[in-house]
Scaffold this active site. Structure first.
Site, mmCIF file in Angstrom:
data_model
loop_
_atom_site.group_PDB
_atom_site.id
_atom_site.type_symbol
_atom_site.label_atom_id
_atom_site.label_comp_id
_atom_site.label_asym_id
_atom_site.label_seq_id
_atom_site.Cartn_x
_atom_site.Cartn_y
_atom_site.Cartn_z
ATOM 1 N N GLU A 252 39.905 -1.605 -55.117
ATOM 2 C CA GLU A 252 38.667 -1.530 -54.689
ATOM 3 C C GLU A 252 37.793 -2.402 -55.758
ATOM 4 O O GLU A 252 37.987 -2.300 -56.914
ATOM 5 C CB GLU A 252 37.975 -0.172 -54.682
ATOM 6 C CG GLU A 252 38.713 0.643 -53.547
ATOM 7 C CD GLU A 252 38.643 2.020 -53.696
ATOM 8 O OE1 GLU A 252 38.516 2.772 -52.576
ATOM 9 O OE2 GLU A 252 38.135 2.529 -54.754
ATOM 10 N N GLU A 447 37.743 2.677 -43.420
ATOM 11 C CA GLU A 447 39.194 3.581 -43.762
ATOM 12 C C GLU A 447 38.667 4.869 -43.831
ATOM 13 O O GLU A 447 37.465 5.200 -44.272
ATOM 14 C CB GLU A 447 39.796 3.201 -45.115
ATOM 15 C CG GLU A 447 40.389 1.793 -44.978
ATOM 16 C CD GLU A 447 41.061 1.402 -46.389
ATOM 17 O OE1 GLU A 447 41.043 2.327 -47.302
ATOM 18 O OE2 GLU A 447 41.552 0.162 -46.528
#
Length: 577
Positions: A252, A447
């Protein structure tokens, strides 16, 4: 007289729109428009008015363009992918349990999943030494995925597996890189206590030639280039449709501010990660440049498990974050992260230029302490987001610059599911980030942050995938959703029947569609990054905007016992046959 409900596709009926004692179920203007659109569907076709070449003032017969019901519904189709197990390729670079995997993929394909996602671990592929790439195990895996007719999202995983929530295996970054860190630990992110985080390299070494003559960015570039060269057949055949570029911990774009290996426990605020010698030197140079050499990196921001109000930095009414010194630090801290993402995405864009695929980057859903003034957990992660300052607009603009998808997490979460002490706002956070992306005209995907098998979690995902429900234009709509993660628990009943119901709803109650262009997902050659705006301009555009309109709940919910009834029906039919 024909019943109103009889005119509608039964798959679209949802009790939430029915008002007691009323024959017409209109909740607001937008709902009325959706209902009117659905009522225009008759005998499997939708008639859409088309303006003629003559003036609209002439009372001529109206001309119609007939579009099939399926075509119109496909504009609301959201493809769904499933993440494969973290250790599907072992540390020894071997595809294990191949037969078991094939059975699982067969079951996924039969459920009408669109594809799968897999981590392509840097620590496995380049483990033997610099530029000694070993792709054979991944090629074997990709060939199996291809044999089942599934699409593939590949993550360029430049981080360690192990230490994040849900990590059940340990895959370190390459050993030879760790050995460089033994003699120079400042290549890793460091907190104020001097603790090093070896999950990934610090962004401070992006452009330092510390790795056998290469910079960190050059290592990432070379890895992606080798991937493209060795997977060209899977790319050109349309199997690989998405490259998610790892930009930090857990892949990320953030700092590793809340690592469990450092003792963090939810909902701790985390710690700033800018105390390696390179970032420290950079900050000292910046404050000298603006005439404030007395400003130092924060020492009053608490520890991993602190509460915002207990710290001097994040104190709500008069915290350092509100003062000139705090504002300068947070601007610098977040800008370094944006520069990091911008540079690596630019390299990814060059590597995959001309390929018929999408590149993407993931942003973490840090929802705890969102409903406080300081947004402390977001700030320590590098997201400079406050009530009067949008910290996600600049990220969306960087994605737009590189023609990248913004992939966001925690889509399954509701505020009421979170402990009150965490002051969480996952619903508002999702709305803010997705709206930032759509406002910039980019594609947004998502997600779930934690495994979910229940209809409530799925219904929240469906809502976020289509915030205004099914409609003529299909917008706003998420570009895709990736489910975390493939497991025996997912494939066992009744969980799998519920998951299949979820897939059906994400597909707008349509069957699996093998032609992406029919739901406006045609893959075109990746274009070169734009350079018409500077990062400084992005940083200045922080004015908050209201999010897009959002329904309270999805218009295509999975109803109570629906999946169980479906399971009983399929079991009965199977026994009968």
């Amino acid at each position: 007289m024909t019943s109103v409900l009889g005119m509608m596709n039964p798959n679209l009926i949802n009790g939430r729109n029915l008002h007691k004692g009323s024959s017409i179920f209109v909740q607001d203007k937008e709902t009325k428009k959706r209902v009117q659109w659905r009522l225009s569907i008759k005998e499997g076709s939708l008639r859409t008015h088309q303006a003629t070449a003559s003036s609209a003032t002439e009372p001529k017969a109206t001309e119609f363009n007939t579009t099939t019901y399926e075509d119109k519904m496909l504009t609301n189709y959201v493809p769904v992918y499933v993440m494969l197990q973290l250790g599907v390729i072992t540390n020894d670079n071997v595809l294990e349990n191949e037969e078991s995997l094939k059975k699982q993929l067969k079951k996924l394909k039969q459920s009408q999943v669109d594809g799968v996602m897999v981590d392509v671990w840097w620590g496995i592929v380049e483990s033997k030494g610099p530029k000694q790439y070993q792709w054979s195990a991944y090629r074997n895996l990709f060939a199996i995925v291809q044999s089942f007719g599934l699409k593939l999202q590949a993550i360029m995983s430049f981080h360690r597996c192990g230490g994040n929530i849900g990590d059940d295996v340990n895959i370190p970054i390459p050993k030879w890189v760790l050995e460089i860190g033994d003699s120079n630990p400042d290549i890793f992110y460091t907190n104020k206590s001097g603790n090093r985080n070896k999950e990934c390299l610090s962004l401070s070494v992006d452009n330092l030639s510390l790795f056998r003559g290469r910079t960190a960015v050059e290592m990432y570039r070379d890895y992606m280039k080798s991937f493209r060269e060795n997977m060209e057949d899977f790319i050109s055949s349309g199997v690989i449709i998405d490259i998610e570029v790892g930009l930090g911990p857990a892949g990320e774009l953030r700092y590793p501010s809340y690592s469990e290996t450092q003792g963090w426990v939810f909902p701790g605020i985390g710690e700033f990660q800018c105390y390696d010698k390179y970032l420290r030197s950079d900050y000292e140079e910046e404050v000298r440049r603006i005439g404030h050499p007395e400003w130092k990196l924060p020492e009053n921001a608490g520890e991993y498990n602190s509460v915002p109000g207990e710290t001097e930095f994040f104190e709500y009414s008069n915290g350092t974050y509100l003062k000139e010194e705090g504002n300068f630090f947070l601007s610098w801290y977040s800008k370094k992260l944006l520069l990091h993402g911008d540079q690596i995405l630019d390299e990814a864009n060059k590597v995959f230029l001309g390929c018929k695929l999408k590149i993407a980057a993931k942003v973490s859903g840090i929802h705890w302490w969102y409903k406080t003034e300081s947004h402390a957990a977001e700030l320590t992660a590098g997201y400079y987001n406050l009530k009067n300052r949008d910290g996600y607009r600049a990220i969306a603009k960087i994605m737009r610059r590189h023609h990248a998808i913004l992939n966001f997490t925690c889509l399954e979460m509701k505020n009421t599911e979170q402990p009150a002490k965490a002051k969480s706002g996952p619903q508002e956070l999702v709305q803010q980030v997705l709206s930032s992306g759509w406002r910039e005209g980019i594609e947004v995907a998502g997600e779930n942050a934690l495994p979910r098998f229940d209809r409530n979690g799925y219904n929240q995902i469906i809502l976020n995938a289509r915030p205004n429900g099914v409609n003529q234009d299909g917008k706003p709509r998420m570009f895709g959703f990736t489910y975390l993660r493939l497991s025996d628990k997912l494939l066992n009943e009744p969980n799998f029947s519920t998951f299949k119901m979820f897939l059906k709803r994400m597909h707008a109650n349509q069957e699996y569609c093998s032609e992406p262009e029919r739901y406006n997902h045609e893959l075109l050659p990746l274009e070169r990054s734009r350079n018409d705006e500077s990062l400084e301009m992005f940083m200045e555009e922080t004015e908050p905007f209201d999010p897009f309109p959002w329904l309270d709940e999805t218009d295509m919910s999975i109803r109570p016992f629906e999946s169980v009834l479906s399971l009983l029906r399929s079991t009965f039919l199977r026994k009968k046959s």
